[in-house]
Scaffold this active site. Structure first.
Site, PDB file in Angstrom:
ATOM      1  N   ASP A 172     -37.699  -0.505  20.197  1.00 32.27           N
ATOM      2  CA  ASP A 172     -39.040  -0.468  19.055  1.00 32.27           C
ATOM      3  C   ASP A 172     -40.366  -1.708  19.392  1.00 32.27           C
ATOM      4  OD1 ASP A 172     -38.627  -0.684  16.375  1.00 32.27           O
ATOM      5  OD2 ASP A 172     -39.099  -2.891  16.322  1.00 32.27           O
ATOM      6  N   HIS A 176     -44.216  -5.498   7.797  1.00 34.32           N
ATOM      7  CA  HIS A 176     -43.796  -6.414   8.658  1.00 34.32           C
ATOM      8  C   HIS A 176     -43.678  -7.818   7.887  1.00 34.32           C
ATOM      9  CE1 HIS A 176     -43.934  -3.126  12.141  1.00 34.32           C
ATOM     10  NE2 HIS A 176     -42.961  -2.727  12.294  1.00 34.32           N
ATOM     11  N   GLY A 232     -40.426  -2.459   8.645  1.00 35.68           N
ATOM     12  CA  GLY A 232     -40.091  -3.259   7.602  1.00 35.68           C
ATOM     13  C   GLY A 232     -39.678  -3.522   5.825  1.00 35.68           C
TER      14      GLY A 232
HETATM   15  O1  G3H Z   1     -39.649  -3.113  13.624  1.00 39.84           O
HETATM   16  C1  G3H Z   1     -38.386  -3.620  13.484  1.00 39.84           C
HETATM   17  C2  G3H Z   1     -39.303  -3.423  11.872  1.00 39.84           C
HETATM   18  O2  G3H Z   1     -40.182  -2.952  11.222  1.00 39.84           O
HETATM   19  C3  G3H Z   1     -38.477  -4.928  10.970  1.00 39.84           C
HETATM   20  O3  G3H Z   1     -39.434  -4.726   9.378  1.00 39.84           O
HETATM   21  O4  G3H Z   1     -39.240  -7.326   9.903  1.00 39.84           O
HETATM   22  O5  G3H Z   1     -39.701  -6.638   7.590  1.00 39.84           O
HETATM   23  O6  G3H Z   1     -37.398  -5.947   8.422  1.00 39.84           O
HETATM   24  P1  G3H Z   1     -38.921  -6.600   8.535  1.00 39.84           P
HETATM   25 ZN    ZN Z   2     -41.425  -1.768  12.809  1.00 40.03          ZN
END
Ligand code: G3H
Ligand code: ZN
Length: 278
Positions: free
Chosen positions: A82, A178, A206
């Site tokens: 990621d 995020h 996110g």
């Molecule tokens: O790449 C990972 C995600 O975009 C995590 O986002 O922490 O807002 O769920 P989040």
């Molecule tokens: Zn992300």
């Protein structure tokens, strides 16, 4: 079961009409909880780790751990890099056995973003691994990756970006953020426009904090993957925080880790059910 190749997982999502969650892991407890959650629901998806998190461990440590936990599991799961921040990280992840890659060069100017993504795509495709890339900037904070910017994906760039890079998945910035500090405001007209223009499926980052009915609405716009990080991390940290609040002399890391796995697994199961619910 072995890790599933990212292309196979994309096919699986398409055949079954699913939007697949990508849950970010950091350590053993999160990994075990995520995989248990998938197994309990019988649905597949991604387990992901970001470049920033790989500074804490390493691609090999993570891949070996995920493969070991996966051994007796029958649901299709791909291991995904990621927010891949460098070509070196991408190569190390492929070497370690990752089966899906994201390269994030979205902070670079358009032409440089294309060049960086292109060389990653050429490399990964040689090994039969699909690549996700981001266009626009997603605001908020993830690990040590902080973006003050909140530049939505420019629809005028979509076709050219997808065609020239030859990516397999496009991560969009449509008001998603995020972390848990900012309120996501999804721009659905923009998402619809991007979906029309993109020849590849879309990814929403996110996921934590986005109301599930909005995720289900986004699913109709060729959305194949939605990322969750903070939601699970909070469930993990809360377990230890609550125990400490109750007893400042608490030291039973073994039972608390087991409890953290249970608590995170509950979130994983709830999220899997919600994103594909009615
Ligand atoms: O790449 C990972 C995600 O975009 C995590 O986002 O922490 O807002 O769920 P989040
Ligand atoms: Zn992300």
């Amino acid at each position: 079961m072995q890790l599933v190749n990212g292309y196979k997982l994309m096919e699986y999502a398409k055949t079954n009409g699913l939007v697949l969650p990508a849950f970010n892991t950091t350590n053993y407890e999160l990994t075990a909880a995520i995989i248990k959650g998938y197994e309990a629901t019988g649905l597949g998806g991604y387990i992901a780790i970001s470049s920033s998190n790989l500074k804490l461990s390493s691609p090999k440590i993570i891949a070996d751990m995920v493969k070991a936990v996966m051994k007796d599991v029958c649901t299709p799961i791909a291991l995904h890099l990621d927010h891949g921040k460098s070509f070196e990280d991408v190569k190390a992840c492929i070497d370690a056995g990752f089966t899906s890659i994201m390269v994030d060069a979205s902070h670079l100017p358009f032409e440089e973003n294309i060049e960086e993504v292109k060389r990653t795509v050429e490399y990964c495709h040689f090994y039969g691994i699909p690549v996700e890339a981001e266009l626009g900037a997603i605001g908020g904070k993830e690990d040590d990756h902080i973006s003050e910017e909140d530049a939505k994906t420019n629809p005028a760039d979509v076709q050219e970006f997808v065609e020239r890079t030859n990516i397999d998945l496009l991560a969009v910035a449509i008001g998603n953020v995020h972390g848990m500090d900012m309120q996501p405001q999804l721009d659905f007209p923009l998402l619809e426009e991007i979906a029309q223009l993109s020849s590849v499926p879309l990814v929403l980052h996110g996921g934590s904090g986005i109301p599930f009915d909005q995720v289900r609405r986004a699913k109709k716009q060729n959305l194949i993957k939605v990322n969750y990080g903070s939601d699970l991390r909070q469930a993990f940290i809360r377990t230890f925080g609550q125990a400490y609040e109750k007893n400042h002399n608490e030291f039973d890391i073994n039972s608390l880790s087991k409890q953290a796995i249970v608590n995170v697994e509950e979130r994983v199961k709830a999220i899997i059910a919600e994103v594909n619910g009615k």
